[in-house]
Write a protein that holds these residues in place. Structure first.
Motif, PDB file in Angstrom:
ATOM      1  N   GLU A   1       0.506  -1.153  -0.097  1.00 24.95           N
ATOM      2  CA  GLU A   1      -0.002  -0.155   0.093  1.00 24.95           C
ATOM      3  C   GLU A   1       0.900   1.069  -0.034  1.00 24.95           C
ATOM      4  OE1 GLU A   1      -3.465   2.370   2.756  1.00 24.95           O
ATOM      5  OE2 GLU A   1      -2.483   0.456   3.465  1.00 24.95           O
ATOM      6  N   ALA A   2       1.819   1.364   0.827  1.00 23.00           N
ATOM      7  CA  ALA A   2       2.791   2.399   0.922  1.00 23.00           C
ATOM      8  C   ALA A   2       3.508   2.666  -0.360  1.00 23.00           C
ATOM      9  CB  ALA A   2       3.917   2.284   1.780  1.00 23.00           C
ATOM     10  N   GLN A   3       3.861   1.449  -1.113  1.00 25.26           N
ATOM     11  CA  GLN A   3       4.472   1.721  -2.481  1.00 25.26           C
ATOM     12  C   GLN A   3       3.536   2.024  -3.383  1.00 25.26           C
ATOM     13  OE1 GLN A   3       7.727   1.490  -3.214  1.00 25.26           O
ATOM     14  NE2 GLN A   3       7.831   1.254  -0.929  1.00 25.26           N
ATOM     15  N   GLN A   4       2.287   1.921  -3.558  1.00 28.00           N
ATOM     16  CA  GLN A   4       1.214   2.332  -4.235  1.00 28.00           C
ATOM     17  C   GLN A   4       1.118   3.690  -4.104  1.00 28.00           C
ATOM     18  OE1 GLN A   4      -1.895  -0.347  -3.575  1.00 28.00           O
ATOM     19  NE2 GLN A   4      -1.330  -1.783  -5.116  1.00 28.00           N
ATOM     20  N   MET A   5       0.963   4.123  -2.618  1.00 28.09           N
ATOM     21  CA  MET A   5       0.705   5.634  -2.245  1.00 28.09           C
ATOM     22  C   MET A   5       1.940   6.381  -2.921  1.00 28.09           C
ATOM     23  SD  MET A   5      -2.191   5.766  -1.164  1.00 28.09           S
ATOM     24  CE  MET A   5      -2.194   7.357  -0.517  1.00 28.09           C
ATOM     25  N   ILE A   6       3.088   5.961  -2.697  1.00 24.35           N
ATOM     26  CA  ILE A   6       4.173   6.668  -3.088  1.00 24.35           C
ATOM     27  C   ILE A   6       4.306   6.896  -4.427  1.00 24.35           C
ATOM     28  CG2 ILE A   6       6.604   6.598  -3.349  1.00 24.35           C
ATOM     29  CD1 ILE A   6       6.920   4.945  -0.572  1.00 24.35           C
ATOM     30  N   LYS A   7       3.900   6.154  -5.372  1.00 30.69           N
ATOM     31  CA  LYS A   7       3.530   6.335  -6.716  1.00 30.69           C
ATOM     32  C   LYS A   7       2.685   7.205  -7.003  1.00 30.69           C
ATOM     33  CE  LYS A   7       5.496   1.826  -8.296  1.00 30.69           C
ATOM     34  NZ  LYS A   7       5.156   0.405  -8.527  1.00 30.69           N
ATOM     35  N   GLU A   8       1.555   7.066  -6.463  1.00 33.30           N
ATOM     36  CA  GLU A   8       0.353   8.044  -6.516  1.00 33.30           C
ATOM     37  C   GLU A   8       0.808   9.477  -6.112  1.00 33.30           C
ATOM     38  OE1 GLU A   8      -4.134   9.104  -5.013  1.00 33.30           O
ATOM     39  OE2 GLU A   8      -3.216   6.792  -4.840  1.00 33.30           O
ATOM     40  N   PHE A   9       1.690   9.772  -5.089  1.00 32.56           N
ATOM     41  CA  PHE A   9       2.020  10.828  -4.575  1.00 32.56           C
ATOM     42  C   PHE A   9       3.088  11.630  -5.615  1.00 32.56           C
ATOM     43  CE2 PHE A   9       5.218  13.632  -2.289  1.00 32.56           C
ATOM     44  CZ  PHE A   9       4.425  14.449  -1.761  1.00 32.56           C
ATOM     45  N   ALA A  10       3.861  10.637  -6.170  1.00 32.26           N
ATOM     46  CA  ALA A  10       4.902  11.332  -7.051  1.00 32.26           C
ATOM     47  C   ALA A  10       4.226  11.996  -8.398  1.00 32.26           C
ATOM     48  CB  ALA A  10       5.930  10.120  -7.498  1.00 32.26           C
ATOM     49  N   ARG A  11       2.846  11.070  -8.753  1.00 35.92           N
ATOM     50  CA  ARG A  11       2.183  11.655  -9.837  1.00 35.92           C
ATOM     51  C   ARG A  11       1.324  12.813  -9.641  1.00 35.92           C
ATOM     52  NH1 ARG A  11       0.856   6.019 -10.332  1.00 35.92           N
ATOM     53  NH2 ARG A  11      -1.140   6.447  -9.180  1.00 35.92           N
ATOM     54  N   LYS A  12       0.918  12.793  -8.214  1.00 37.40           N
ATOM     55  CA  LYS A  12       0.307  14.221  -7.891  1.00 37.40           C
ATOM     56  C   LYS A  12       1.167  15.470  -7.743  1.00 37.40           C
ATOM     57  CE  LYS A  12      -3.866  12.243  -7.526  1.00 37.40           C
ATOM     58  NZ  LYS A  12      -5.105  12.405  -8.229  1.00 37.40           N
TER      59      LYS A  12
ATOM     60  N   GLU B   1      -3.783  16.036  -0.150  1.00 37.25           N
ATOM     61  CA  GLU B   1      -4.627  14.881   0.317  1.00 37.25           C
ATOM     62  C   GLU B   1      -3.940  13.470   0.266  1.00 37.25           C
ATOM     63  OE1 GLU B   1      -7.295  11.361   0.268  1.00 37.25           O
ATOM     64  OE2 GLU B   1      -6.447  12.185  -1.860  1.00 37.25           O
ATOM     65  N   THR B   2      -3.133  13.489  -0.887  1.00 41.85           N
ATOM     66  CA  THR B   2      -2.518  11.813  -1.093  1.00 41.85           C
ATOM     67  C   THR B   2      -1.475  11.850  -0.104  1.00 41.85           C
ATOM     68  OG1 THR B   2      -2.938  11.933  -3.633  1.00 41.85           O
ATOM     69  CG2 THR B   2      -1.196  10.811  -2.822  1.00 41.85           C
ATOM     70  N   GLU B   3      -0.539  13.126   0.144  1.00 45.52           N
ATOM     71  CA  GLU B   3       0.334  13.026   1.385  1.00 45.52           C
ATOM     72  C   GLU B   3      -0.075  12.692   2.532  1.00 45.52           C
ATOM     73  OE1 GLU B   3       4.406  15.574   2.465  1.00 45.52           O
ATOM     74  OE2 GLU B   3       2.711  16.794   1.726  1.00 45.52           O
ATOM     75  N   LEU B   4      -1.194  13.090   2.836  1.00 42.72           N
ATOM     76  CA  LEU B   4      -1.902  12.824   4.109  1.00 42.72           C
ATOM     77  C   LEU B   4      -2.099  11.346   4.213  1.00 42.72           C
ATOM     78  CD1 LEU B   4      -4.192  15.707   4.650  1.00 42.72           C
ATOM     79  CD2 LEU B   4      -2.356  15.221   5.982  1.00 42.72           C
ATOM     80  N   ARG B   5      -2.759  10.710   3.167  1.00 38.21           N
ATOM     81  CA  ARG B   5      -3.004   9.240   3.130  1.00 38.21           C
ATOM     82  C   ARG B   5      -1.656   8.681   3.332  1.00 38.21           C
ATOM     83  NH1 ARG B   5      -6.353   9.471  -2.044  1.00 38.21           N
ATOM     84  NH2 ARG B   5      -5.015   7.730  -2.311  1.00 38.21           N
ATOM     85  N   LEU B   6      -0.722   8.983   2.688  1.00 42.88           N
ATOM     86  CA  LEU B   6       0.539   8.184   2.779  1.00 42.88           C
ATOM     87  C   LEU B   6       1.182   8.597   4.059  1.00 42.88           C
ATOM     88  CD1 LEU B   6       2.805   6.996   0.995  1.00 42.88           C
ATOM     89  CD2 LEU B   6       3.779   9.311   0.730  1.00 42.88           C
ATOM     90  N   ASN B   7       1.105   9.477   4.523  1.00 50.44           N
ATOM     91  CA  ASN B   7       1.490   9.800   6.027  1.00 50.44           C
ATOM     92  C   ASN B   7       0.683   8.967   7.172  1.00 50.44           C
ATOM     93  OD1 ASN B   7       3.854  11.067   5.336  1.00 50.44           O
ATOM     94  ND2 ASN B   7       2.683  13.318   5.456  1.00 50.44           N
ATOM     95  N   ALA B   8      -0.405   8.662   6.763  1.00 52.92           N
ATOM     96  CA  ALA B   8      -1.476   7.723   7.700  1.00 52.92           C
ATOM     97  C   ALA B   8      -0.766   6.284   7.891  1.00 52.92           C
ATOM     98  CB  ALA B   8      -2.597   7.736   7.299  1.00 52.92           C
TER      99      ALA B   8
END
Length: 149
Positions: free
Chosen positions: A46-57, A83-90
């Motif tokens: 999940e973290a890896q997916q969020m990191i990729k999403e954060f990079a895109r955002k 918002e993506t960064e907040l989800r990542l940091n969660a």
């Protein structure tokens, strides 16, 4: 004319001590904690997916940022990135990795500062702090850790 004599520096001994210090740093609790959480983040799907999403955002926001508030998608892109960064940091592994990274960075800064100030009080010591205290250059990041941004 007054001539000051300086001790001749034994470069071999100096390098030996530098390698010893490097080994002590590698064996420190801060490095062990950092490496532990780094592996946890790297193996967390999940973290890896969020990191990729954060990079895109973050990239999408960067595109709008060139024009600032005048770009029609500026506020939307910024909000989505935040918002993506907040989800990542969660994610606990990400939070713990960032804490470990900050602790290691602080230790390295303190060591660098001690070495620099042993030579001269006017030597500037680089810092990753967003608002460095003292004579740092302020190489702050833009909100992401080494793995995230």
């Amino acid at each position: 004319m007054i001539v000051q004599q300086h001790e001749v520096v034994d470069m071999a001994a100096l390098l030996t001590h530098a390698y010893e210090l490097g080994d002590m740093i590698k064996d420190s609790a801060e490095v062990a904690n950092y490496l532990y959480w780094k592996v946890r983040v790297e193996s967390h799907q999940e973290a890896q997916q969020m990191i990729k999403e954060f990079a895109r955002k973050k990239e999408a926001f960067s595109e709008t940022e060139r024009f600032g508030h005048f770009h029609p998608d500026y506020h939307k892109a910024k909000a989505e990135m935040e918002e993506t960064e907040l989800r990542l940091n969660a994610i606990e592994a990400v939070r713990s990795f960032k804490e470990a990274e900050d602790q290691l960075d602080q230790m390295l800064y303190e060591l660098s500062s001690s070495i620099a100030h042993a030579v001269s009080d006017t030597i500037k010591v680089p810092s990753n702090a967003l608002k460095p205290s003292g004579g740092g250059c302020g190489n702050g990041c833009s909100g992401g850790c080494a793995s995230c941004g």
